[in-house]
Design a protein around this motif. Structure first.
Motif, PDB file in Angstrom:
ATOM      1  N   GLN A  54      47.509  11.873 -14.723  1.00 55.84           N
ATOM      2  CA  GLN A  54      46.455  12.696 -14.209  1.00 55.84           C
ATOM      3  C   GLN A  54      46.810  13.932 -13.666  1.00 55.84           C
ATOM      4  O   GLN A  54      46.332  15.261 -13.902  1.00 55.84           O
ATOM      5  N   PHE A  55      48.158  14.113 -13.276  1.00 53.27           N
ATOM      6  CA  PHE A  55      48.883  15.349 -12.622  1.00 53.27           C
ATOM      7  C   PHE A  55      48.873  16.218 -13.917  1.00 53.27           C
ATOM      8  O   PHE A  55      48.545  17.448 -13.789  1.00 53.27           O
ATOM      9  N   LEU A  56      49.485  15.785 -15.016  1.00 51.72           N
ATOM     10  CA  LEU A  56      49.683  16.440 -16.111  1.00 51.72           C
ATOM     11  C   LEU A  56      48.526  17.245 -16.635  1.00 51.72           C
ATOM     12  O   LEU A  56      48.618  18.411 -17.305  1.00 51.72           O
ATOM     13  N   ILE A  57      47.454  16.276 -16.704  1.00 45.28           N
ATOM     14  CA  ILE A  57      46.135  16.845 -17.161  1.00 45.28           C
ATOM     15  C   ILE A  57      45.731  17.933 -16.330  1.00 45.28           C
ATOM     16  O   ILE A  57      45.201  18.973 -16.822  1.00 45.28           O
ATOM     17  N   LEU A 112      45.325  21.841 -17.334  1.00 46.44           N
ATOM     18  CA  LEU A 112      43.830  22.621 -17.228  1.00 46.44           C
ATOM     19  C   LEU A 112      43.792  23.968 -16.142  1.00 46.44           C
ATOM     20  O   LEU A 112      43.202  24.854 -16.407  1.00 46.44           O
ATOM     21  N   ARG A 113      44.776  23.861 -15.085  1.00 45.97           N
ATOM     22  CA  ARG A 113      44.792  24.897 -14.461  1.00 45.97           C
ATOM     23  C   ARG A 113      45.698  26.196 -15.194  1.00 45.97           C
ATOM     24  O   ARG A 113      44.992  27.292 -14.792  1.00 45.97           O
ATOM     25  N   LYS A 114      46.551  25.825 -15.759  1.00 44.23           N
ATOM     26  CA  LYS A 114      47.243  26.781 -16.633  1.00 44.23           C
ATOM     27  C   LYS A 114      46.321  27.399 -17.598  1.00 44.23           C
ATOM     28  O   LYS A 114      46.169  28.533 -18.000  1.00 44.23           O
ATOM     29  N   LEU A 174      47.011  36.112 -18.095  1.00 38.89           N
ATOM     30  CA  LEU A 174      48.239  37.055 -17.854  1.00 38.89           C
ATOM     31  C   LEU A 174      47.505  38.243 -17.040  1.00 38.89           C
ATOM     32  O   LEU A 174      46.634  38.889 -17.743  1.00 38.89           O
ATOM     33  N   SER A 175      47.952  38.302 -15.973  1.00 40.67           N
ATOM     34  CA  SER A 175      47.596  39.473 -15.147  1.00 40.67           C
ATOM     35  C   SER A 175      48.600  40.869 -15.608  1.00 40.67           C
ATOM     36  O   SER A 175      49.831  40.711 -15.508  1.00 40.67           O
ATOM     37  N   GLN A 176      48.217  41.779 -15.940  1.00 45.45           N
ATOM     38  CA  GLN A 176      48.894  43.105 -16.630  1.00 45.45           C
ATOM     39  C   GLN A 176      48.483  44.240 -15.469  1.00 45.45           C
ATOM     40  O   GLN A 176      48.589  45.266 -15.871  1.00 45.45           O
ATOM     41  N   ASP A 177      48.225  44.003 -14.250  1.00 44.43           N
ATOM     42  CA  ASP A 177      47.700  45.106 -13.554  1.00 44.43           C
ATOM     43  C   ASP A 177      48.924  46.058 -12.803  1.00 44.43           C
ATOM     44  O   ASP A 177      48.790  46.959 -12.412  1.00 44.43           O
TER      45      ASP A 177
END
Length: 76
Positions: free
Chosen positions: A32-35, A39-41, A46-49
């Motif tokens: 469950q942790f891996l799932i 999903l969070r990732k 990707l922030s390129q600010d």
């Protein structure tokens, strides 16, 4: 877990069935942790600010100089 000669590798379900109930719950919790982590990732972009933030230094340093400085800062 290594399969005996002549046997194929056991499926994950077979391996889990061989565990006692408390370890089966631990495997389920980890799955469950891996799932949730996946999903969070998947939701992050990707922030390129930062792009262009160093444009004032473009003509002052070469990429090699910056690479060496970065290695120095990291302690490599």
């Amino acid at each position: 877990m290594k399969a005996a000669p002549g046997e194929g590798m056991k499926s994950i379900e077979e391996m889990i069935r061989e565990l006692p109930p408390d370890l089966q719950r631990e495997v389920a919790d980890f799955a469950q942790f891996l799932i949730e982590r996946r999903l969070r990732k998947a939701g992050k972009k990707l922030s390129q600010d930062w792009a262009g933030a160093l444009k004032d230094y473009r003509n002052r340093y070469t990429s090699l100089e910056l690479q060496k400085k970065a290695l120095e800062w990291r302690g490599d």
